[in-house]
Design a protein around this motif. Sequence first.
Motif, mmCIF file in Angstrom:
data_model
loop_
_atom_site.group_PDB
_atom_site.id
_atom_site.type_symbol
_atom_site.label_atom_id
_atom_site.label_comp_id
_atom_site.label_asym_id
_atom_site.label_seq_id
_atom_site.Cartn_x
_atom_site.Cartn_y
_atom_site.Cartn_z
ATOM 1 N N ASP A 49 0.829 -1.211 0.000
ATOM 2 C CA ASP A 49 0.000 0.000 0.000
ATOM 3 C C ASP A 49 0.863 1.261 0.000
ATOM 4 O O ASP A 49 0.520 2.257 -0.637
ATOM 5 C CB ASP A 49 -0.946 0.017 1.200
ATOM 6 C CG ASP A 49 -2.057 -1.004 1.085
ATOM 7 O OD1 ASP A 49 -2.337 -1.454 -0.047
ATOM 8 O OD2 ASP A 49 -2.638 -1.345 2.130
ATOM 9 N N GLU B 215 1.933 1.811 -3.484
ATOM 10 C CA GLU B 215 0.813 2.340 -4.272
ATOM 11 C C GLU B 215 0.620 3.833 -3.989
ATOM 12 O O GLU B 215 0.385 4.620 -4.909
ATOM 13 C CB GLU B 215 -0.461 1.574 -3.946
ATOM 14 C CG GLU B 215 -1.642 1.936 -4.823
ATOM 15 C CD GLU B 215 -1.495 1.498 -6.269
ATOM 16 O OE1 GLU B 215 -1.704 2.341 -7.163
ATOM 17 O OE2 GLU B 215 -1.189 0.329 -6.499
ATOM 18 N N ARG B 216 0.756 4.234 -2.736
ATOM 19 C CA ARG B 216 0.630 5.656 -2.386
ATOM 20 C C ARG B 216 1.740 6.482 -3.041
ATOM 21 O O ARG B 216 1.508 7.586 -3.528
ATOM 22 C CB ARG B 216 0.641 5.853 -0.873
ATOM 23 C CG ARG B 216 -0.672 5.499 -0.200
ATOM 24 C CD ARG B 216 -0.719 5.949 1.242
ATOM 25 N NE ARG B 216 0.325 5.367 2.074
ATOM 26 C CZ ARG B 216 0.248 4.170 2.669
ATOM 27 N NH1 ARG B 216 -0.839 3.422 2.522
ATOM 28 N NH2 ARG B 216 1.224 3.714 3.414
ATOM 29 N N SER C 220 0.798 6.837 -6.649
ATOM 30 C CA SER C 220 -0.335 7.759 -6.786
ATOM 31 C C SER C 220 0.121 9.214 -6.729
ATOM 32 O O SER C 220 -0.374 10.062 -7.460
ATOM 33 C CB SER C 220 -1.367 7.505 -5.685
ATOM 34 O OG SER C 220 -1.947 6.250 -5.855
ATOM 35 N N HIS C 221 1.079 9.482 -5.872
ATOM 36 C CA HIS C 221 1.604 10.833 -5.709
ATOM 37 C C HIS C 221 2.217 11.347 -7.012
ATOM 38 O O HIS C 221 2.084 12.509 -7.361
ATOM 39 C CB HIS C 221 2.637 10.847 -4.580
ATOM 40 C CG HIS C 221 3.214 12.178 -4.311
ATOM 41 N ND1 HIS C 221 4.318 12.661 -4.968
ATOM 42 C CD2 HIS C 221 2.825 13.157 -3.462
ATOM 43 C CE1 HIS C 221 4.595 13.868 -4.532
ATOM 44 N NE2 HIS C 221 3.715 14.196 -3.611
ATOM 45 N N ARG D 158 1.652 10.001 -10.131
ATOM 46 C CA ARG D 158 0.890 9.546 -11.307
ATOM 47 C C ARG D 158 0.693 10.641 -12.359
ATOM 48 O O ARG D 158 0.949 10.431 -13.535
ATOM 49 C CB ARG D 158 -0.462 9.002 -10.845
ATOM 50 C CG ARG D 158 -1.168 8.175 -11.875
ATOM 51 C CD ARG D 158 -2.402 7.546 -11.287
ATOM 52 N NE ARG D 158 -2.011 6.374 -10.536
ATOM 53 C CZ ARG D 158 -2.628 5.922 -9.442
ATOM 54 N NH1 ARG D 158 -3.684 6.520 -8.986
ATOM 55 N NH2 ARG D 158 -2.195 4.861 -8.826
ATOM 56 N N SER D 159 0.238 11.791 -11.952
ATOM 57 C CA SER D 159 -0.037 12.847 -12.936
ATOM 58 C C SER D 159 1.255 13.372 -13.566
ATOM 59 O O SER D 159 1.286 13.670 -14.755
ATOM 60 C CB SER D 159 -0.834 13.982 -12.314
ATOM 61 O OG SER D 159 -0.121 14.555 -11.252
ATOM 62 N N LEU E 266 -5.301 8.292 -14.040
ATOM 63 C CA LEU E 266 -5.587 8.182 -12.613
ATOM 64 C C LEU E 266 -6.201 6.852 -12.208
ATOM 65 O O LEU E 266 -6.004 6.393 -11.091
ATOM 66 C CB LEU E 266 -6.498 9.330 -12.166
ATOM 67 C CG LEU E 266 -5.880 10.723 -12.237
ATOM 68 C CD1 LEU E 266 -6.899 11.770 -11.829
ATOM 69 C CD2 LEU E 266 -4.647 10.806 -11.358
ATOM 70 N N GLU E 267 -6.966 6.216 -13.104
ATOM 71 C CA GLU E 267 -7.614 4.953 -12.738
ATOM 72 C C GLU E 267 -6.661 3.758 -12.738
ATOM 73 O O GLU E 267 -7.007 2.692 -12.247
ATOM 74 C CB GLU E 267 -8.827 4.676 -13.634
ATOM 75 C CG GLU E 267 -8.504 4.391 -15.084
ATOM 76 C CD GLU E 267 -8.401 5.644 -15.955
ATOM 77 O OE1 GLU E 267 -8.338 5.477 -17.179
ATOM 78 O OE2 GLU E 267 -8.372 6.772 -15.433
ATOM 79 N N ARG F 284 -3.599 1.444 -11.556
ATOM 80 C CA ARG F 284 -2.933 1.151 -10.285
ATOM 81 C C ARG F 284 -1.645 0.386 -10.563
ATOM 82 O O ARG F 284 -1.442 -0.121 -11.661
ATOM 83 C CB ARG F 284 -3.836 0.290 -9.405
ATOM 84 C CG ARG F 284 -5.176 0.911 -9.101
ATOM 85 C CD ARG F 284 -6.129 -0.087 -8.436
ATOM 86 N NE ARG F 284 -6.337 -1.239 -9.316
ATOM 87 C CZ ARG F 284 -6.293 -2.506 -8.926
ATOM 88 N NH1 ARG F 284 -6.071 -2.817 -7.685
ATOM 89 N NH2 ARG F 284 -6.486 -3.493 -9.786
#
Length: 159
Positions: A84, A87-88, A91-92, A94-95, A101-102, A104
């Motif tokens: 996790d 994954e975080r 996510s930070h 990603r952009s 965004l969808e 993973r």
Amino acid sequence: MSRILTVAVETGLRPGDLQTLSRNDIEPSKGEHGRIVLRTKKSRGRNYASVPVTPRMAALLAVLPADQERILLSGDGKPFENSDSMERAISHWRSELGIRLELRLYDARGTAVTRLVRAGCTLSELATHIGWSFQHAAPCSSATPRSIPKWQTTSSKRS
């Protein structure tokens, strides 16, 4: 962050297995870059994943500090606490990386399977690389090669 994505796509390992991946999981092999062989966490150690070290993965390993045991470390240079936390971290960024965004981290596993099927892996090879049973790998192996557009894979060679 690109190291996490590279290792994920090159190996097809689940995020939980990526999080614990270490140099000890890499077995040398004559004339090749070696193999990653590890007991998968999801199977509670009953199943193995055996993944060839691709040239891209070998290049990544070659630049790691000699004293770095874990392949993937967090931004502060420590091992990730769990999948996790990886994954975080993704996510930070990603952009900034231009990733939808969808998507993973786990989706990189599907990308690896697509690349293996496109490269002509047999059912046995696919199951062994990914750590799946033959029953789970069979639908991917038989239905996918013709139905996956070439633009969805970055390589037509086996990796």
